[in-house]
Design a protein around this motif. Structure first.
Motif, short mmCIF file in Angstrom:
data_model
loop_
_atom_site.label_atom_id
_atom_site.label_comp_id
_atom_site.label_asym_id
_atom_site.label_seq_id
_atom_site.Cartn_x
_atom_site.Cartn_y
_atom_site.Cartn_z
N TYR A 216 0.83 -1.21 0.00
CA TYR A 216 0.00 0.00 0.00
C TYR A 216 0.87 1.26 0.00
CZ TYR A 216 -3.53 3.41 1.33
OH TYR A 216 -4.35 4.50 1.35
N VAL A 217 1.96 1.23 0.78
CA VAL A 217 2.88 2.36 0.81
C VAL A 217 3.46 2.59 -0.58
CG1 VAL A 217 5.07 3.21 1.70
CG2 VAL A 217 3.45 2.11 3.25
N LEU A 218 3.83 1.49 -1.26
CA LEU A 218 4.40 1.60 -2.61
C LEU A 218 3.38 2.17 -3.58
CD1 LEU A 218 6.81 1.14 -4.43
CD2 LEU A 218 6.07 -1.24 -4.71
N GLU A 219 2.12 1.74 -3.44
CA GLU A 219 1.06 2.26 -4.30
C GLU A 219 0.87 3.76 -4.11
OE1 GLU A 219 -3.80 1.90 -4.63
OE2 GLU A 219 -2.65 0.24 -3.75
N ARG A 220 0.86 4.19 -2.84
CA ARG A 220 0.72 5.62 -2.56
C ARG A 220 1.93 6.39 -3.04
NH1 ARG A 220 -4.18 7.55 -1.46
NH2 ARG A 220 -3.06 9.37 -0.71
N ALA A 221 3.11 5.80 -2.93
CA ALA A 221 4.34 6.45 -3.40
C ALA A 221 4.29 6.66 -4.92
CB ALA A 221 5.55 5.62 -3.02
N ARG A 222 3.77 5.67 -5.62
CA ARG A 222 3.63 5.80 -7.08
C ARG A 222 2.66 6.93 -7.42
NH1 ARG A 222 3.01 -0.10 -7.17
NH2 ARG A 222 4.99 -1.07 -7.76
N LEU A 223 1.60 7.04 -6.62
CA LEU A 223 0.58 8.05 -6.88
C LEU A 223 1.14 9.47 -6.79
CD1 LEU A 223 -2.48 8.28 -7.47
CD2 LEU A 223 -2.84 8.49 -5.01
N VAL A 224 2.07 9.70 -5.86
CA VAL A 224 2.64 11.04 -5.69
C VAL A 224 4.00 11.19 -6.38
CG1 VAL A 224 1.39 11.44 -3.55
CG2 VAL A 224 3.69 10.45 -3.46
N GLY A 225 4.45 10.13 -7.09
CA GLY A 225 5.68 10.22 -7.86
C GLY A 225 6.93 9.82 -7.12
N PHE A 226 6.81 9.29 -5.89
CA PHE A 226 7.99 8.97 -5.10
C PHE A 226 8.54 7.57 -5.40
CE2 PHE A 226 8.68 11.75 -1.10
CZ PHE A 226 8.92 12.83 -1.94
N SER A 227 7.94 6.86 -6.36
CA SER A 227 8.47 5.55 -6.71
C SER A 227 9.69 5.67 -7.61
CB SER A 227 7.40 4.70 -7.40
OG SER A 227 6.90 5.35 -8.56
N SER A 228 9.95 6.87 -8.13
CA SER A 228 11.16 7.14 -8.90
C SER A 228 12.30 7.46 -7.92
CB SER A 228 10.95 8.34 -9.84
OG SER A 228 12.18 8.85 -10.31
N PHE A 229 13.40 6.73 -8.06
CA PHE A 229 14.50 6.90 -7.10
C PHE A 229 15.07 8.31 -7.15
CE2 PHE A 229 18.97 6.34 -5.70
CZ PHE A 229 18.70 5.89 -4.42
N ASN A 230 15.19 8.87 -8.36
CA ASN A 230 15.74 10.23 -8.48
C ASN A 230 14.83 11.26 -7.82
OD1 ASN A 230 18.01 9.37 -9.87
ND2 ASN A 230 17.06 9.64 -11.88
N LEU A 231 13.51 11.10 -8.04
CA LEU A 231 12.57 12.02 -7.40
C LEU A 231 12.56 11.83 -5.89
CD1 LEU A 231 9.47 12.01 -9.81
CD2 LEU A 231 11.13 13.85 -9.43
N TYR A 232 12.74 10.58 -5.46
CA TYR A 232 12.79 10.31 -4.02
C TYR A 232 13.99 11.02 -3.39
CZ TYR A 232 12.48 7.81 0.40
OH TYR A 232 12.36 7.49 1.73
N LEU A 233 15.13 10.93 -4.05
CA LEU A 233 16.33 11.61 -3.54
C LEU A 233 16.13 13.12 -3.52
CD1 LEU A 233 19.34 9.69 -5.13
CD2 LEU A 233 18.59 9.66 -2.75
N LEU A 234 15.51 13.64 -4.58
CA LEU A 234 15.26 15.08 -4.65
C LEU A 234 14.31 15.51 -3.53
CD1 LEU A 234 15.76 17.68 -6.31
CD2 LEU A 234 13.72 17.10 -7.63
N GLY A 235 13.24 14.73 -3.34
CA GLY A 235 12.30 15.04 -2.27
C GLY A 235 12.94 14.92 -0.90
N ALA A 236 13.77 13.88 -0.73
CA ALA A 236 14.45 13.68 0.55
C ALA A 236 15.36 14.86 0.86
CB ALA A 236 15.25 12.38 0.53
N GLY A 237 16.09 15.33 -0.14
CA GLY A 237 16.98 16.47 0.06
C GLY A 237 16.21 17.72 0.46
N TYR A 238 15.04 17.92 -0.18
CA TYR A 238 14.22 19.09 0.18
C TYR A 238 13.73 18.98 1.61
CZ TYR A 238 10.03 21.85 0.80
OH TYR A 238 9.09 22.69 1.32
N TRP A 239 13.14 17.83 1.96
CA TRP A 239 12.55 17.69 3.30
C TRP A 239 13.60 17.68 4.40
CZ3 TRP A 239 8.77 15.84 -0.21
CH2 TRP A 239 7.47 16.27 0.07
N ILE A 240 14.73 17.07 4.13
CA ILE A 240 15.76 16.96 5.16
C ILE A 240 16.41 18.31 5.46
CG2 ILE A 240 18.05 16.01 5.67
CD1 ILE A 240 17.11 13.45 4.20
#
Length: 229
Positions: free
Chosen positions: A104-128
């Motif tokens: 379910y977490v993976l499904e929600r991550a796909r919905l908001v675009g966080f299933s892409s590793f590059n986008l995840y890193l970008l988002g992590a950098g912003y939030w951190i």
């Protein structure tokens, strides 16, 4: 009369600011999960940043005073941050992973675009590094100070931590069941109390910001494990 005026001003400031992140998170995750939701969430972030500045200049008739971190702030922030990182990862390994539906977490991550590793890193950098600074600026400085006008300092610590937790509950509920949501929300609330207490005692956001970085690193490590491993 002056005290009544200050109380009303502080209450108005909280009413105009505190709901904003909840509106942004709820819109993005529940009502408009695509571009429109992102825009609303972005506007809520902009409001969260600009409102305290506007209030300071036009209502309080004051200016922001930049206080650079001192060596004790850095040491205390790193020490507290390492403790938080250890506690978050330990609680997850002991309890959290049992209550999380990875699919379910993976499904929600796909919905908001966080299933892409590059986008995840970008988002992590912003939030951190950026969002954590924004949150300390807003919740530990502005919101805490407004609460301190209305109630005692100790109660202001709890009240500002509660306000800080509300939009996190809304976000967490979109990804986890009630057990994981309750556990994580308690963690956010306790962290908010600790960071507000640091502001009360040191009148600086830097200890909170530095330790907040470590806490967010732990959270995004868990997210990485859930989504990509």
């Amino acid at each position: 009369m002056l005290q009544i005026t200050l109380d009303k001003k502080a209450l108005l400031a909280l009413m105009l600011l505190v709901p904003a992140p909840s509106i942004g998170v709820a819109t993005q995750l529940y009502f408009l999960p695509r571009l429109e939701g992102y825009l609303v969430a972005l506007l809520s972030k902009v409001w969260l940043l600009l409102f305290p500045v506007i209030w300071l200049y036009f209502v309080d008739k004051s200016a922001i005073k930049i206080q650079y971190p001192k060596r004790p702030d850095l040491l205390a922030g790193v020490g507290l941050g390492l403790i938080m990182l250890f506690v978050i990862l330990t609680v997850y390994w002991l309890l959290g992973w049992r209550w999380i539906d990875t699919e379910y977490v993976l499904e929600r991550a796909r919905l908001v675009g966080f299933s892409s590793f590059n986008l995840y890193l970008l988002g992590a950098g912003y939030w951190i590094f950026i969002n954590s600074l924004l949150e300390e600026f807003v919740w530990r400085w502005f919101v805490y100070c407004q609460c301190e006008i209305l109630v005692s300092s100790r109660l202001a610590v709890i009240l500002s931590a509660l306000f800080f937790t509300i939009h996190h509950i809304i976000g967490l509920a979109a990804y986890f069941d009630w057990r994981a949501t309750a556990l994580c929300s308690c963690g956010v609330f306790i962290a908010g109390i600790i960071w507000s207490w640091c502001y009360l005692n040191y009148r600086s956001i830097w200890i909170g910001y530095i330790s907040h970085i470590f806490a967010d690193i732990a959270i995004f490590l868990i997210g990485w494990q859930l989504i990509f491993v």
